[in-house]
Design an enzyme around this catalytic site. Structure first.
Site, PDB file in Angstrom:
ATOM      1  N   PRO A   2      16.666  -2.907  20.757  1.00 48.04           N
ATOM      2  CA  PRO A   2      15.985  -3.934  21.551  1.00 48.04           C
ATOM      3  C   PRO A   2      14.984  -3.316  22.528  1.00 48.04           C
ATOM      4  CG  PRO A   2      18.337  -4.377  21.449  1.00 48.04           C
ATOM      5  CD  PRO A   2      18.126  -3.012  20.848  1.00 48.04           C
ATOM      6  N   GLU A   3      13.813  -3.933  22.598  1.00 48.55           N
ATOM      7  CA  GLU A   3      12.775  -3.491  23.520  1.00 48.55           C
ATOM      8  C   GLU A   3      12.724  -4.462  24.698  1.00 48.55           C
ATOM      9  OE1 GLU A   3       9.121  -2.633  21.382  1.00 48.55           O
ATOM     10  OE2 GLU A   3      10.232  -1.940  19.635  1.00 48.55           O
ATOM     11  N   LYS A  58      14.576  -1.179  29.625  1.00 45.57           N
ATOM     12  CA  LYS A  58      15.435  -1.760  28.589  1.00 45.57           C
ATOM     13  C   LYS A  58      16.886  -1.890  29.062  1.00 45.57           C
ATOM     14  CE  LYS A  58      12.487   0.528  25.180  1.00 45.57           C
ATOM     15  NZ  LYS A  58      12.400   1.503  24.063  1.00 45.57           N
ATOM     16  N   ARG A 273       8.995   7.697  13.576  1.00 45.71           N
ATOM     17  CA  ARG A 273       8.896   6.240  13.643  1.00 45.71           C
ATOM     18  C   ARG A 273       7.752   5.759  12.767  1.00 45.71           C
ATOM     19  NH1 ARG A 273       9.548   7.459  19.325  1.00 45.71           N
ATOM     20  NH2 ARG A 273      11.474   6.585  20.196  1.00 45.71           N
TER      21      ARG A 273
END
Length: 283
Positions: A2-3, A58, A273
């Site tokens: 989650p960002e 975060k 990524r």
């Protein structure tokens, strides 16, 4: 993972059930997640009133009337789910406990908040509220992208003489906190900046355009309840919907959505990524 938009969505979902309410009982069902839980965590939470729920990067921060703050990180698969939240004189039933319900908050208003984390990359820690900013996870963070300290001059200065790709710089939590892979890809597309372009080679004028664009992307994602790609759910168990608005992320081979563009979305790997971009639109 989650960002910022997903964590902010969870915080907003938890607030009505937790803020200003006493934790009647806290159940801690294992000794650790990513790291060991703090000593006597259940006892230090039980009977304490949640004065304020806030977010830093975060992390969710739960300020208690004991003068301590509980830090919560969702990790890869963590969820904080609300059940039994009172609605008038009725109380919704609680779901049956699940295998990966590691921490459960039983609130005095009959709400129950369950931290469920199958992969156990989440984390919790307790610290003194007065010195929370000096915590090892928080002290290194850069400005919030939706806050007043994130502005054009800050980003221009951060980009100066940097040989790293612009995407890597934006993912550096010391420069701007809370951004992750999804929203950096989306922001760079809107700014028409190629993700591998060296940050120090981008003009100040182009760098300056990133500030309002990043804010715009994050605000839209929060409004949509975040992005649900694999594990993320909102506090009420609903999915986020921003993934349906992605311009580039996860769209390898699909037509570019840019006006008048005939290109396709491409994917490369940067520092482990995936980066998604349009080679025709982004320079």
């Amino acid at each position: 993972m989650p960002e910022l938009p997903e964590v902010e969505t969870v915080r907003r979902g938890l607030t009505p059930a937790m803020e200003g309410v006493v934790i009647a009982r806290a159940d801690v069902n294992r000794p650790d997640l990513r790291w060991p839980f703090p000593a006597d965590m259940a006892a230090r939470l039980t009977g304490k009133r949640v004065e304020r729920l806030r977010r830093r990067s975060k992390y969710i921060l739960m300020d208690l009337d004991s003068g301590e703050t509980l830090l919560v990180h969702l990790g890869m698969s963590g969820r904080m789910l609300v059940s039994g939240d009172p609605l008038g004189q009725f109380v919704h039933s609680h779901p049956a406990p699940e295998k990966h319900d590691h921490v459960v908050f039983h609130m005095a208003n009959n709400a129950r908040i369950t931290f469920n984390d199958p992969r156990r990359f989440g984390a919790m820690d307790l610290m003194e509220t007065a010195s929370a900013d000096t915590h090892k996870l928080l002290s290194v963070l850069g400005p919030e992208p939706l806050g007043n300290d994130f502005h054009e001059s800050h980003l221009i200065e951060a980009f100066k003489n940097r040989n790293s790709p612009v995407k890597s710089v934006l993912l550096d939590q010391r420069i701007v906190s809370g951004l992750g892979n999804i929203y950096v890809c989306e922001a760079l597309f809107r700014a028409k900046i190629h993700p591998i372009r060296k940050a120090g080679k981008i003009s100040g004028a182009r760098v300056a355009t990133l500030v309002p664009i990043i804010r715009e992307v994050l605000a839209e994602a929060i409004e949509a309840g975040g992005s649900s790609l694999r594990d993320f759910k909102q506090a009420d168990g609903e999915l986020g919907y921003f993934q349906h608005s992605f311009d580039v992320y996860g769209r390898e081979g699909a037509p570019c959505k840019g006006e008048g563009c005939t290109g396709q979305i491409k994917r490369i790997v940067q520092s482990g990524r995936s980066s998604f971009y349009c080679a025709q639109c982004q320079r």
